[in-house]
Enzyme design. Structure first.
Site, mmCIF file in Angstrom:
data_model
loop_
_atom_site.group_PDB
_atom_site.id
_atom_site.type_symbol
_atom_site.label_atom_id
_atom_site.label_comp_id
_atom_site.label_asym_id
_atom_site.label_seq_id
_atom_site.Cartn_x
_atom_site.Cartn_y
_atom_site.Cartn_z
ATOM 1 N N ASP A 156 -11.176 -0.692 13.762
ATOM 2 C CA ASP A 156 -11.668 -0.647 12.385
ATOM 3 C C ASP A 156 -13.138 -1.059 12.329
ATOM 4 O O ASP A 156 -13.641 -1.724 13.235
ATOM 5 C CB ASP A 156 -10.833 -1.578 11.503
ATOM 6 C CG ASP A 156 -9.394 -1.106 11.371
ATOM 7 O OD1 ASP A 156 -9.187 0.123 11.269
ATOM 8 O OD2 ASP A 156 -8.472 -1.954 11.368
ATOM 9 N N ARG A 175 0.820 -1.208 0.000
ATOM 10 C CA ARG A 175 0.000 0.000 0.000
ATOM 11 C C ARG A 175 0.857 1.263 0.000
ATOM 12 O O ARG A 175 0.480 2.281 -0.538
ATOM 13 C CB ARG A 175 -0.891 -0.026 1.245
ATOM 14 C CG ARG A 175 -1.511 1.291 1.610
ATOM 15 C CD ARG A 175 -2.714 1.082 2.487
ATOM 16 N NE ARG A 175 -3.657 0.185 1.849
ATOM 17 C CZ ARG A 175 -4.565 -0.537 2.497
ATOM 18 N NH1 ARG A 175 -4.658 -0.470 3.805
ATOM 19 N NH2 ARG A 175 -5.377 -1.324 1.831
ATOM 20 N N TYR A 176 2.010 1.168 0.666
ATOM 21 C CA TYR A 176 2.881 2.330 0.804
ATOM 22 C C TYR A 176 4.055 2.223 -0.166
ATOM 23 O O TYR A 176 4.389 1.131 -0.621
ATOM 24 C CB TYR A 176 3.410 2.405 2.234
ATOM 25 C CG TYR A 176 2.363 2.746 3.272
ATOM 26 C CD1 TYR A 176 1.846 4.037 3.354
ATOM 27 C CD2 TYR A 176 1.907 1.788 4.167
ATOM 28 C CE1 TYR A 176 0.900 4.350 4.318
ATOM 29 C CE2 TYR A 176 0.956 2.097 5.134
ATOM 30 C CZ TYR A 176 0.464 3.385 5.201
ATOM 31 O OH TYR A 176 -0.468 3.710 6.152
ATOM 32 N N CYS A 211 -8.262 -12.876 18.764
ATOM 33 C CA CYS A 211 -8.856 -11.652 19.281
ATOM 34 C C CYS A 211 -10.203 -11.466 18.592
ATOM 35 O O CYS A 211 -10.285 -11.459 17.366
ATOM 36 C CB CYS A 211 -7.972 -10.451 18.952
ATOM 37 S SG CYS A 211 -6.244 -10.717 19.356
ATOM 38 N N LYS A 235 -2.786 4.641 7.236
ATOM 39 C CA LYS A 235 -2.964 5.135 8.600
ATOM 40 C C LYS A 235 -2.916 6.663 8.631
ATOM 41 O O LYS A 235 -1.984 7.256 8.106
ATOM 42 C CB LYS A 235 -1.868 4.567 9.497
ATOM 43 C CG LYS A 235 -1.897 3.059 9.590
ATOM 44 C CD LYS A 235 -0.740 2.559 10.419
ATOM 45 C CE LYS A 235 -0.712 1.050 10.465
ATOM 46 N NZ LYS A 235 -0.391 0.439 9.141
ATOM 47 N N CYS A 269 -3.074 -17.950 14.941
ATOM 48 C CA CYS A 269 -2.630 -17.209 16.120
ATOM 49 C C CYS A 269 -2.776 -18.129 17.329
ATOM 50 O O CYS A 269 -3.504 -19.118 17.272
ATOM 51 C CB CYS A 269 -3.506 -15.975 16.330
ATOM 52 S SG CYS A 269 -3.431 -14.835 14.930
ATOM 53 N N ARG A 283 7.375 -0.040 1.572
ATOM 54 C CA ARG A 283 7.282 -1.158 2.516
ATOM 55 C C ARG A 283 6.041 -1.997 2.231
ATOM 56 O O ARG A 283 5.042 -1.491 1.720
ATOM 57 C CB ARG A 283 7.272 -0.653 3.954
ATOM 58 C CG ARG A 283 6.188 0.355 4.280
ATOM 59 C CD ARG A 283 6.665 1.274 5.405
ATOM 60 N NE ARG A 283 5.626 2.160 5.920
ATOM 61 C CZ ARG A 283 5.245 3.281 5.312
ATOM 62 N NH1 ARG A 283 5.765 3.628 4.145
ATOM 63 N NH2 ARG A 283 4.321 4.046 5.855
ATOM 64 N N ASP A 295 -6.997 3.736 10.616
ATOM 65 C CA ASP A 295 -6.665 3.144 9.321
ATOM 66 C C ASP A 295 -7.846 3.483 8.423
ATOM 67 O O ASP A 295 -8.966 3.034 8.650
ATOM 68 C CB ASP A 295 -6.463 1.631 9.466
ATOM 69 C CG ASP A 295 -5.197 1.164 8.771
ATOM 70 O OD1 ASP A 295 -4.861 1.750 7.714
ATOM 71 O OD2 ASP A 295 -4.549 0.224 9.264
ATOM 72 N N ARG A 310 -8.441 -8.663 10.556
ATOM 73 C CA ARG A 310 -8.350 -9.608 9.441
ATOM 74 C C ARG A 310 -9.166 -10.863 9.703
ATOM 75 O O ARG A 310 -8.784 -11.970 9.334
ATOM 76 C CB ARG A 310 -6.887 -9.967 9.164
ATOM 77 C CG ARG A 310 -6.093 -8.798 8.684
ATOM 78 C CD ARG A 310 -4.870 -9.165 7.874
ATOM 79 N NE ARG A 310 -4.070 -7.973 7.727
ATOM 80 C CZ ARG A 310 -2.988 -7.697 8.471
ATOM 81 N NH1 ARG A 310 -2.550 -8.576 9.364
ATOM 82 N NH2 ARG A 310 -2.346 -6.566 8.307
ATOM 83 N N CYS A 336 -10.393 -8.819 15.776
ATOM 84 C CA CYS A 336 -9.356 -8.845 14.737
ATOM 85 C C CYS A 336 -9.819 -8.192 13.431
ATOM 86 O O CYS A 336 -10.901 -8.465 12.922
ATOM 87 C CB CYS A 336 -8.940 -10.283 14.454
ATOM 88 S SG CYS A 336 -7.624 -10.401 13.233
#
Ligand SMILES: *Cc1c(COP(=O)(O)O)cnc(C)c1O
Ligand code: SF4
Length: 368
Positions: A270, A90-91, A107, A314, A103, A94, A307, A112, A110
């Protein structure tokens, strides 16, 4: 510290019957939620839970509110910026490199949710494709190894990825994003750390949301990483009923510094499907930032970011410290609410132009 993290992982609560029994929940409900997003809690983290609905409980125990339909599956439009399945680019300089779909605990908030926990979405074979993509993109100088949790991979698998990335000359820095020091501190073994330290400059970003998650075991894991020369940062998600309180957040940030972790980001939650019950107002985040800046060490003050929905990246959100800018003055407010005036430069034209032949940095940036 026991080094057998795999056993701890095998002993995790994950069967709906187990979860329903342990927390006194409706079994059908748990089954329904688990079909949408995996449920798993390490015994270590389950032991932090002291009461139904406390900050630890809320983060990992399924809640019927997850079945509500408001929110979107991919609010950050990551899939649109994904040239190959394991990369989000996206950037300019990076990329996110998604190397693991799983995981240690899941969470409930989450971002994602659409991918994490589903082996079809983040596939091991995609790692090769990701490495190729990075090889073929000389503008990528920073790789953020993420997932899921990259430390769910075996030491050997992880080392293969780090080693391969280090063979790529244009990759300058490596980062690992992990929640293991919080969910399964046993994972930070001496052996792991001795492998990680061969791939410097390597940064690790951890994820703590509450000061009481920094237990003696977590502190030991973090100290091991820091002793290996790995700079540690922390990302926190602002969550209703978990840490939406200026004093809790200040305590968290201060406690992180005592274990050599520099607070990096506080994320506004989000707009992810099934997580609406965690969202707070933006004003709550601003109130927290106001309670940090000036009142405690600058080192303890992270950026508060949102975000941008739709994939804008961000965006930092700041309290309004600059109250007015005119040709004559800048009116500023300090952390205590007092006003100060800084006089502007009078004649901007009088500044002599400096004529030193120099490399035009901007024009030489690789992504231009
Ligand atoms: C957060 C993020 C990064 C890293 O951003 P930094 O501000 O450099 O930490 C990179 N790519 C994507 C897609 C991200 O969401
Ligand atoms: S550890 Fe990270 S990727 Fe895994 S469930 Fe939690 S927020 Fe999602």
């Amino acid at each position: 510290m026991g080094e057998d993290w795999q056993q701890e992982l095998r002993d995790s609560l994950r069967r709906p019957e187990q979860i329903a029994l342990r927390f006194g929940l409706n079994l059908q409900m748990v089954r329904e939620i688990a079909r949408f997003f995996r449920v798993q809690i390490t015994p270590y983290y389950a032991n932090l839970i002291r009461a139904k609905g406390d900050p630890f409980y809320r983060q990992v125990v399924p809640d019927p509110a997850e079945l509500r339909s408001d929110g979107v599956l991919d609010p950050l439009a990551e899939d649109e910026d994904s040239p190959v399945p394991s990369i989000v680019h996206r950037y300019p300089d990076r990329v996110l490199f998604l190397v693991s779909h799983c995981c240690a605990s899941y969470c409930r908030f989450c971002t994602r949710k659409r991918k994490v926990g589903d082996p079809k979405k983040i596939h091991p074979q995609a790692i090769e494709e990701g490495l190729k993509y990075i090889q073929n993109h000389p503008e990528v100088r920073d790789v953020i190894i993420s997932g899921g949790d990259p430390l769910m991979l075996s030491d050997r698998q992880l080392e293969y990825i780090l080693f391969s990335l280090r063979q790529i000359p244009h990759v300058e820095i490596l980062r690992i994003g992990t929640r293991m020091p919080c969910f399964l501190p046993q994972r930070i073994t001496k052996r792991l750390v001795n492998r990680l330290r061969r791939y410097h400059p390597l940064y690790v970003n951890v994820h703590f949301n509450h000061p009481d998650e920094i237990t003696p075991q977590a502190a030991r894991a973090l100290n091991r990483l820091a002793d290996a020369g790995i700079p540690l940062g922390n990302q926190t998600v602002l969550l209703r009923g978990v840490n939406d309180d200026p004093l809790i957040m200040r305590h968290l940030m201060q406690k992180l510094l005592t274990v050599r972790v520099r607070p990096y980001y506080i994320y506004q939650a989000d707009y992810v499907k099934g997580t609406d019950h965690f969202r707070t107002t933006i004003e709550k985040g601003l109130e927290i930032m106001e309670a940090l800046r000036g009142w405690t060490s600058g080192l303890a003050v992270p950026y508060f970011v949102i975000d941008a929905p739709g994939g804008g990246g961000k965006i930092p959100i700041l309290p309004k410290y600059v109250q007015e800018i005119t040709a004559e003055k800048v009116v500023l407010r300090n952390y205590q609410g007092e006003t100060f005036v800084y006089p502007q430069v009078k004649e901007k034209k009088e500044i002599p132009e400096i004529k030193v032949p120099c490399v035009d940095l901007e024009a030489n940036l690789p992504w231009r």
